[in-house]
Scaffold this motif. Structure first.
Motif, PDB file in Angstrom:
ATOM      1  N   PRO A 177       0.974  -1.074  -0.058  1.00 51.25           N
ATOM      2  CA  PRO A 177      -0.085   0.148  -0.015  1.00 51.25           C
ATOM      3  C   PRO A 177       0.852   1.141  -0.036  1.00 51.25           C
ATOM      4  N   TYR A 178       0.319   2.595  -0.148  1.00 54.33           N
ATOM      5  CA  TYR A 178       1.087   3.736   0.148  1.00 54.33           C
ATOM      6  C   TYR A 178       1.185   3.885   1.530  1.00 54.33           C
ATOM      7  N   VAL A 179       2.193   4.629   2.018  1.00 57.49           N
ATOM      8  CA  VAL A 179       2.625   4.730   3.341  1.00 57.49           C
ATOM      9  C   VAL A 179       2.621   6.180   3.643  1.00 57.49           C
ATOM     10  N   TRP A 180       2.103   6.458   4.649  1.00 52.53           N
ATOM     11  CA  TRP A 180       1.840   7.953   5.030  1.00 52.53           C
ATOM     12  C   TRP A 180       2.522   8.308   6.399  1.00 52.53           C
ATOM     13  N   LYS A 181       2.880   9.705   6.497  1.00 51.81           N
ATOM     14  CA  LYS A 181       3.371   9.845   7.898  1.00 51.81           C
ATOM     15  C   LYS A 181       2.892  11.364   8.501  1.00 51.81           C
ATOM     16  N   LYS A 182       2.564  11.500   9.622  1.00 51.90           N
ATOM     17  CA  LYS A 182       2.195  12.712  10.051  1.00 51.90           C
ATOM     18  C   LYS A 182       3.148  13.110  11.177  1.00 51.90           C
ATOM     19  N   ASP A 183       3.821  14.264  11.317  1.00 51.02           N
ATOM     20  CA  ASP A 183       4.946  14.771  12.342  1.00 51.02           C
ATOM     21  C   ASP A 183       4.210  15.354  13.469  1.00 51.02           C
ATOM     22  N   MET A 184       4.317  14.709  14.621  1.00 47.56           N
ATOM     23  CA  MET A 184       3.677  15.207  15.736  1.00 47.56           C
ATOM     24  C   MET A 184       4.838  15.391  16.832  1.00 47.56           C
ATOM     25  N   PHE A 185       5.954  15.756  16.601  1.00 43.35           N
ATOM     26  CA  PHE A 185       6.880  16.152  17.559  1.00 43.35           C
ATOM     27  C   PHE A 185       6.493  17.156  18.476  1.00 43.35           C
ATOM     28  N   GLY A 186       6.335  16.870  20.036  1.00 37.97           N
ATOM     29  CA  GLY A 186       6.299  17.757  20.831  1.00 37.97           C
ATOM     30  C   GLY A 186       4.772  18.145  21.138  1.00 37.97           C
ATOM     31  N   LYS A 187       3.988  17.381  20.424  1.00 37.51           N
ATOM     32  CA  LYS A 187       2.557  17.713  20.380  1.00 37.51           C
ATOM     33  C   LYS A 187       1.650  16.933  21.350  1.00 37.51           C
ATOM     34  N   PHE A 188       2.206  15.645  21.724  1.00 32.67           N
ATOM     35  CA  PHE A 188       1.679  14.790  22.676  1.00 32.67           C
ATOM     36  C   PHE A 188       2.034  15.069  24.070  1.00 32.67           C
ATOM     37  N   HIS A 189       1.183  15.100  24.897  1.00 33.46           N
ATOM     38  CA  HIS A 189       1.569  15.632  26.263  1.00 33.46           C
ATOM     39  C   HIS A 189       1.296  14.501  27.401  1.00 33.46           C
ATOM     40  N   THR A 190       2.225  14.288  28.398  1.00 32.56           N
ATOM     41  CA  THR A 190       1.989  13.301  29.323  1.00 32.56           C
ATOM     42  C   THR A 190       0.650  13.457  29.932  1.00 32.56           C
ATOM     43  N   GLY A 191       0.093  12.199  30.328  1.00 34.87           N
ATOM     44  CA  GLY A 191      -1.049  12.126  31.461  1.00 34.87           C
ATOM     45  C   GLY A 191      -2.483  12.395  30.542  1.00 34.87           C
ATOM     46  N   TYR A 192      -2.317  12.369  29.260  1.00 37.25           N
ATOM     47  CA  TYR A 192      -3.643  12.152  28.444  1.00 37.25           C
ATOM     48  C   TYR A 192      -3.616  10.887  27.454  1.00 37.25           C
ATOM     49  N   SER A 193      -4.824  10.489  27.133  1.00 38.07           N
ATOM     50  CA  SER A 193      -4.952   9.495  26.240  1.00 38.07           C
ATOM     51  C   SER A 193      -5.310  10.079  24.800  1.00 38.07           C
ATOM     52  N   TYR A 194      -5.234   9.457  23.896  1.00 29.45           N
ATOM     53  CA  TYR A 194      -5.415  10.108  22.463  1.00 29.45           C
ATOM     54  C   TYR A 194      -5.920   8.989  21.619  1.00 29.45           C
ATOM     55  N   GLU A 195      -6.878   9.567  20.652  1.00 26.19           N
ATOM     56  CA  GLU A 195      -7.788   8.918  19.727  1.00 26.19           C
ATOM     57  C   GLU A 195      -7.366   9.396  18.451  1.00 26.19           C
ATOM     58  N   ILE A 196      -6.852   8.308  17.297  1.00 23.58           N
ATOM     59  CA  ILE A 196      -6.272   8.721  16.235  1.00 23.58           C
ATOM     60  C   ILE A 196      -7.152   8.084  15.276  1.00 23.58           C
ATOM     61  N   ASN A 197      -7.706   8.955  14.119  1.00 22.02           N
ATOM     62  CA  ASN A 197      -8.394   8.374  13.251  1.00 22.02           C
ATOM     63  C   ASN A 197      -7.534   8.776  11.836  1.00 22.02           C
ATOM     64  N   SER A 198      -7.860   8.190  10.763  1.00 19.68           N
ATOM     65  CA  SER A 198      -7.064   8.523   9.300  1.00 19.68           C
ATOM     66  C   SER A 198      -8.404   8.023   8.314  1.00 19.68           C
ATOM     67  N   ARG A 199      -7.959   8.942   7.382  1.00 20.36           N
ATOM     68  CA  ARG A 199      -9.082   8.661   6.219  1.00 20.36           C
ATOM     69  C   ARG A 199      -8.344   9.135   4.955  1.00 20.36           C
ATOM     70  N   ALA A 200      -8.554   8.514   3.676  1.00 23.00           N
ATOM     71  CA  ALA A 200      -7.689   8.801   2.493  1.00 23.00           C
ATOM     72  C   ALA A 200      -8.936   9.345   1.460  1.00 23.00           C
ATOM     73  N   LYS A 201      -8.035   9.958   0.385  1.00 22.31           N
ATOM     74  CA  LYS A 201      -8.848  10.521  -0.737  1.00 22.31           C
ATOM     75  C   LYS A 201      -8.348   9.915  -1.991  1.00 22.31           C
ATOM     76  N   ASP A 202      -9.033   9.351  -3.091  1.00 22.09           N
ATOM     77  CA  ASP A 202      -8.398   8.640  -4.035  1.00 22.09           C
ATOM     78  C   ASP A 202      -8.309   9.974  -5.173  1.00 22.09           C
ATOM     79  N   GLY A 203      -7.771   9.235  -6.389  1.00 25.21           N
ATOM     80  CA  GLY A 203      -7.750  10.123  -7.344  1.00 25.21           C
ATOM     81  C   GLY A 203      -8.998  10.902  -8.133  1.00 25.21           C
ATOM     82  N   VAL A 204     -10.015  10.605  -7.755  1.00 25.57           N
ATOM     83  CA  VAL A 204     -11.285  11.169  -8.296  1.00 25.57           C
ATOM     84  C   VAL A 204     -12.000  11.978  -7.139  1.00 25.57           C
TER      85      VAL A 204
END
Length: 204
Positions: A177-204
């Motif tokens: 498949p395609y491989v993607w990456k999102k930089d989040m350096f310094g954005k996640f803070h201790t003491g919290y939990s996080y929910e992450i969602n992704s979605r993709a768009k095709d050529g049309v």
């Protein structure tokens, strides 16, 4: 989802346009639109007459009228030629189109996927995969949404976003498949939990 109408323009001077003819080939099946059978096949004559609408405009709707744009991912070549009132026939003009009405899929692979992840080390990026069902039109974009346990969303600058705060990926590598990456350096803070969602768009 469907190409209801194939349309275009044609002009001629001084005699004017007598008729416009259209032929359509399915590249993946190596067959043509058969006007007599109202289906795809190998007709002896691939050409069919379009309708002259008004002025220099023409339209062809028979494939859509018969619901035969029916294979997602299929590629088509469309040929058009014109005959004037003096009997001169033009060389055909060619264009192509691809249908794709199947949605792409994406997934988060790190951290995750699809499970709770506990980490004592700060997470600096989110990575994942995306696919468009073959034969599709490929992946053009991937979006990521991050929700913190206090209900806040990250908007790209701070944790003041909304549920519509989808962030564009930073990297996208073409592959299966395609491989993607999102930089989040310094954005996640201790003491919290996080929910992450992704979605993709095709050529049309």
């Amino acid at each position: 989802k469907t190409l209801n109408t194939i349309s275009g323009t044609a002009t001629d001077s001084p005699s004017g346009i007598n008729k416009v003819e259209v032929a359509v080939k399915r590249l993946d099946f190596n067959d043509y639109w058969n006007k007599d059978a109202s289906n795809w096949g190998t007709p002896s004559n691939i050409w069919d007459e379009a309708t002259l609408v008004a002025g220099s405009t023409w339209a062809y709707t028979k494939i859509g009228d018969n619901n035969r744009w029916n294979v997602s991912g299929a590629r088509y070549e469309i040929y058009v030629r014109v005959q004037d009132n003096a009997g001169n026939l033009s060389p055909h003009n060619t264009t192509w189109v691809q249908h794709d009405w199947v949605s792409p899929v994406s997934a988060v692979t790190e951290p995750g996927p699809g499970r709770a992840v506990y980490s004592k080390v700060a997470i600096s990026s989110i990575t994942g995969t995306a696919e468009d069902i073959d034969p599709g039109t490929g992946i053009s974009e991937v979006y990521v949404r991050i929700k913190r346990s206090n209900g806040n969303y990250y908007d790209g600058l701070s944790w003041t976003g909304t549920e519509n705060s989808w962030l564009v990926k930073d990297e996208l590598i073409v592959g299966t498949p395609y491989v993607w990456k999102k930089d989040m350096f310094g954005k996640f803070h201790t003491g919290y939990s996080y929910e992450i969602n992704s979605r993709a768009k095709d050529g049309v």
